[in-house]
Scaffold this motif. Structure first.
Motif, PDB file in Angstrom:
ATOM      1  N   GLN A 123       0.699  -1.270   0.034  1.00  0.00           N
ATOM      2  CA  GLN A 123      -0.021  -0.030  -0.096  1.00  0.00           C
ATOM      3  C   GLN A 123       0.789   1.265   0.059  1.00  0.00           C
ATOM      4  N   GLY A 124       0.756   2.074  -0.987  1.00  0.00           N
ATOM      5  CA  GLY A 124       1.558   3.410  -1.258  1.00  0.00           C
ATOM      6  C   GLY A 124       2.748   3.205  -1.694  1.00  0.00           C
ATOM      7  N   HIS A 125       3.336   2.172  -1.691  1.00  0.00           N
ATOM      8  CA  HIS A 125       4.876   1.736  -2.109  1.00  0.00           C
ATOM      9  C   HIS A 125       4.967   0.838  -3.449  1.00  0.00           C
TER      10      HIS A 125
END
Length: 441
Positions: free
Chosen positions: A112-114
């Motif tokens: 998530q988000g990476h």
């Protein structure tokens, strides 16, 4: 991430066993299965009889999960794939209930988000499972860890000797004259009086040869050609040296089919071209040799992992086998002439992507000779590690049998010949006497 489930990709034997171990450890699994039922890959070869007996095909945690409902494990014998599903995998999937999502194909795994480049706080971010549901709608699911037990069944190796489809191979598949699946009994019977070519030297090839030899015995006009890439045979077919007698019997019976004249063995034949001729198929080797026209080519040359949906994951894979780098030296046929591997678990299967594990057949990459009991030990150790029980994760709870099979696919001809001269694969001192030998898988 404490409230998030653990994603398991694949509802085959190892995936379902992982679900049972996770529940036993107090962790919630969610199992993503692309097929429409448990053991979808097993169902594709459901007519084939396994060479592992029932006690070696049942995971202990799965048996404990099933016991309260009155399930009783089959005590002996060698089931077919269909029987394995009906008597074990289907009840196990039923015990997991709605935690198993059928018809749901995983198309990506991320953090998530990476993306793959971002390292800051990476291990603290949940995984995101990108999947397509039965209605074709793309979904997202946050999970705390990922156990990829998706196997290799959908990625068969081609007949082409250089790892890519031979010229004309894909056209032959489209025409229905080249298959990567062993024929069913009905399909084999329909080939009576024709010419069938089998490419490959593993257990699936042996199973196919045994079944086709039976057809040739009943219908003398039937011709069966068995194509091996290596120039020598040696002890490739194992036999009584195998600690699993039913598996050893495959080598003995397939070699007997050759000795009885029911099967023509063609060695040193590396497929370069596949020609279609009047509804039949002709294999042409790199050295220019061509086999007589065949009604069907069965290419059973192994499988390879699908790594496409893990492109955003940081994997540590061996450049040759595409297996976890710590496991690869134990299973590389370029290193070991005998298909025996030490039990292994979370440590050997770990990647730089903390919380991600490849288990089951997929963990072997392109290496052969995987056993169900190997996968059960893998998931036991991996789930223990995810639960924080590192002592249990490091413990070995399995003794694996010797395969008695020499000369892995990566060996050169001269190395293969030397490997068959002794050591763990020395020629058998006695011959098994067996009626209907259980087939491979």
């Amino acid at each position: 991430m404490d409230g998030l489930p653990v994603a398991v990709i694949g509802a085959g034997p190892q995936g379902l066993a992982a679900g049972a171990h996770l529940l036993e450890r107090g962790l919630e699994p969610v199992v993503f299965e692309a097929g429409d039922g448990p053991g979808a890959a097993v169902a594709a070869w459901g007519h084939v009889r396994l060479f592992s007996a029932w006690p070696e095909l049942i995971d202990p945690a799965a048996a404990r999960l099933l016991a309260p409902a009155g399930w009783v494990a089959p005590g002996s014998g060698y089931p077919t794939g269909t029987e394995w599903i009906g008597s074990y995998l289907a009840p196990l999937a039923g015990a997991l209930g709605e935690r198993v999502r059928y018809g749901t194909r995983v198309v990506g795994v991320s953090r998530q988000g990476h993306d793959r480049l971002v390292s800051a706080h990476r291990d603290e971010a949940p995984f995101v499972i990108h999947a397509v549901d039965p209605d074709g709608v793309e979904t997202r699911r946050l999970v705390r860890a990922v156990i990829d037990a998706s196997g290799t069944w959908r990625q068969p190796n081609p007949a082409g000797a250089d790892g890519l489809p031979a010229l004309g191979e894909q056209a032959a598949v489209a025409a229905g004259v080249l298959s990567y699946l062993p024929p069913t009994p009905a399909q084999a019977a329909a080939l009576a009086g024709g010419h069938v070519v089998v490419v490959g030297s593993g257990h699936s090839a042996m199973t196919t040869i045994i079944d086709l030899a039976a057809v040739a015995r009943e219908a003398p006009g039937t011709r069966v050609s068995w194509v091996l890439r290596r120039g020598t045979v040696g002890d490739t077919f194992g036999g009584a040296a195998d600690a699993l007698p039913a598996r050893g019997a495959l080598g003995i019976r397939s070699r007997q089919a050759v000795d009885d004249g029911l099967v023509e063995l063609v060695t040193g034949f590396r497929v370069n071209r596949v020609d279609l001729e009047g509804g039949q198929v002709v294999l042409v080797a790199e050295d220019g040799r061509a086999l007589p026209p065949a009604d069907l080519v069965v290419a059973v040359t192994g499988f390879r992992p699908d790594l496409s949906f893990l492109s955003e994951m940081r994997l540590d894979l061996d450049p040759i086998l595409q297996a976890p780098v710590r496991l690869a030296p134990e299973i590389d046929p370029n290193v070991h002439s005998c298909g025996t591997v030490m039990p292994h678990g979370a440590r050997e299967l770990a990647h730089p992507e903390a919380g991600l594990f490849l288990v089951g057949m997929k963990s072997y990459g392109r290496a052969p000779t995987f056993l169900a009991m190997t996968g059960y030990e893998q998931v036991r150790s991996v789930v223990a590690a995810l639960a924080g029980d590192h002592q249990a994760a490091a413990r070995v709870e399995l003794t694996l049998p010797n395969t008695g099979v020499c000369s892995g696919g990566g060996l050169a001809d001269e190395t293969a010949e030397a490997a068959g001269s002794g050591g763990c694969c020395a020629p058998p001192v006695e011959v098994l006497s067996i009626g209907r030998a259980p087939a491979s898988a």
